[in-house]
Design an enzyme around this catalytic site. Structure first.
Site, mmCIF file in Angstrom:
data_model
loop_
_atom_site.group_PDB
_atom_site.id
_atom_site.type_symbol
_atom_site.label_atom_id
_atom_site.label_comp_id
_atom_site.label_asym_id
_atom_site.label_seq_id
_atom_site.Cartn_x
_atom_site.Cartn_y
_atom_site.Cartn_z
ATOM 1 C CB CYS A 181 -3.458 -0.900 8.417
ATOM 2 S SG CYS A 181 -1.815 -0.976 7.801
ATOM 3 C CG HIS B 130 -1.990 -0.973 1.247
ATOM 4 N ND1 HIS B 130 -2.068 -2.007 2.149
ATOM 5 C CD2 HIS B 130 -3.078 -1.091 0.441
ATOM 6 C CE1 HIS B 130 -3.156 -2.721 1.895
ATOM 7 N NE2 HIS B 130 -3.780 -2.188 0.866
#
Ligand code: CIR
Length: 253
Positions: free
Chosen positions: A248, A161
């Site tokens: 996250c 990511h």
């Protein structure tokens, strides 16, 4: 400044979570303790923390950042890139109606993990990755523009990511590692470079002028402290085993 955060308790099924890390299986008990430490740190930064219950159906659901993008003007529910995570959006929708009047949704064939989206004021950088496709990124940009914000895409090379490689710490400071250090679009920022052997620490979070970083990265800590931030380290080893990091584990807004 942020005033709130949403987190989600790790499910026992997290041992079945997606991973390329090859660091072994996460220990659920230990993960619960580490998660509790994250909550404590977010509260110490002045946030009210809303804790969503665990959901055994979704092993990766503790990585709540991926299922929604929360902005000052609207919330955008994503359509996660991994099929096993798509159902995670249902519960987050129910939670967000208490916080947002305007809630948009990324639809098929668009796929987006919000771990690929980095906020810099009213502009959002969107990583095109294995999880986020061009259609999904364009839907996000269209929604942002509808609310007078903007977005642009960044192609990812080696990270899962975008926010595995960069973190915006406000005041024009950008933590960056690997391909992002020389990325043309990011040269306008003051780049706080993270050495290759400490890459994992690039996934850190700014919360009201404090910076939370993963435990055990002394060079990264020093670099961020030298830029004038109060740094707190948090052990997130069990989440690292699932390719997850500090960002996250919460949605901050
Ligand atoms: C996944 O592969 O989706 C999870 N095991 C890890 C997600 C981490 N999220 C993030 O970096 N934003």
């Amino acid at each position: 400044m942020f005033s709130k955060a949403i987190v989600r308790t790790p499910a026992k099924s997290m041992t079945k979570g997606l991973s390329n890390a090859e660091l072994g299986l996460p220990n659920h008990e230990k993960a619960l303790n580490q998660h509790a430490e994250c909550i404590k740190a977010l509260k110490e930064c002045g946030l009210d923390v809303f804790v969503m219950a665990e959901d055994e159906r979704y092993p990766d659901s503790t990585f709540v950042e991926d299922v929604a993008l929360l902005t000052k003007c609207c919330a955008i529910i994503t359509n996660p890139g991994a099929d096993s995570r798509r159902g995670e959006t249902t519960e987050i929708k129910k939670v967000l109606v208490d916080f947002y009047r305007d809630i948009e949704e990324v639809k098929e064939p668009g796929r987006v993990d919000a771990g690929d989206i980095m906020m810099v004021g009213l502009h959002f950088y969107i990583g095109l990755s294995e999880r986020t496709n061009e259609n999904g990124a364009q839907q996000v940009i269209d929604y942002l523009e509808k609310f007078s914000m903007s977005g642009s895409v960044v192609k990812l090379e080696r990270v899962l990511h975008l926010k595995n490689g960069v973190a915006y710490l406000e005041r024009n400071n950008l933590v960056a590692c690997d391909q992002f250090v020389s990325n043309e679009e990011f040269q306008k920022f003051n780049i706080l470079e993270i050495d290759e052997d400490e890459n994992y620490a690039a996934n850190c979070i700014w919360v009201n002028d404090r910076v939370l970083i993963p435990e055990g990265y002394p060079k990264a800590r020093k670099t961020i402290e030298s830029a004038g931030y109060l740094v707190k380290e948090i052990d997130v080893s069990e989440f690292q085993k699932l390719d997850g990091g500090l960002s996250c584990l919460s949605l901050r807004f």
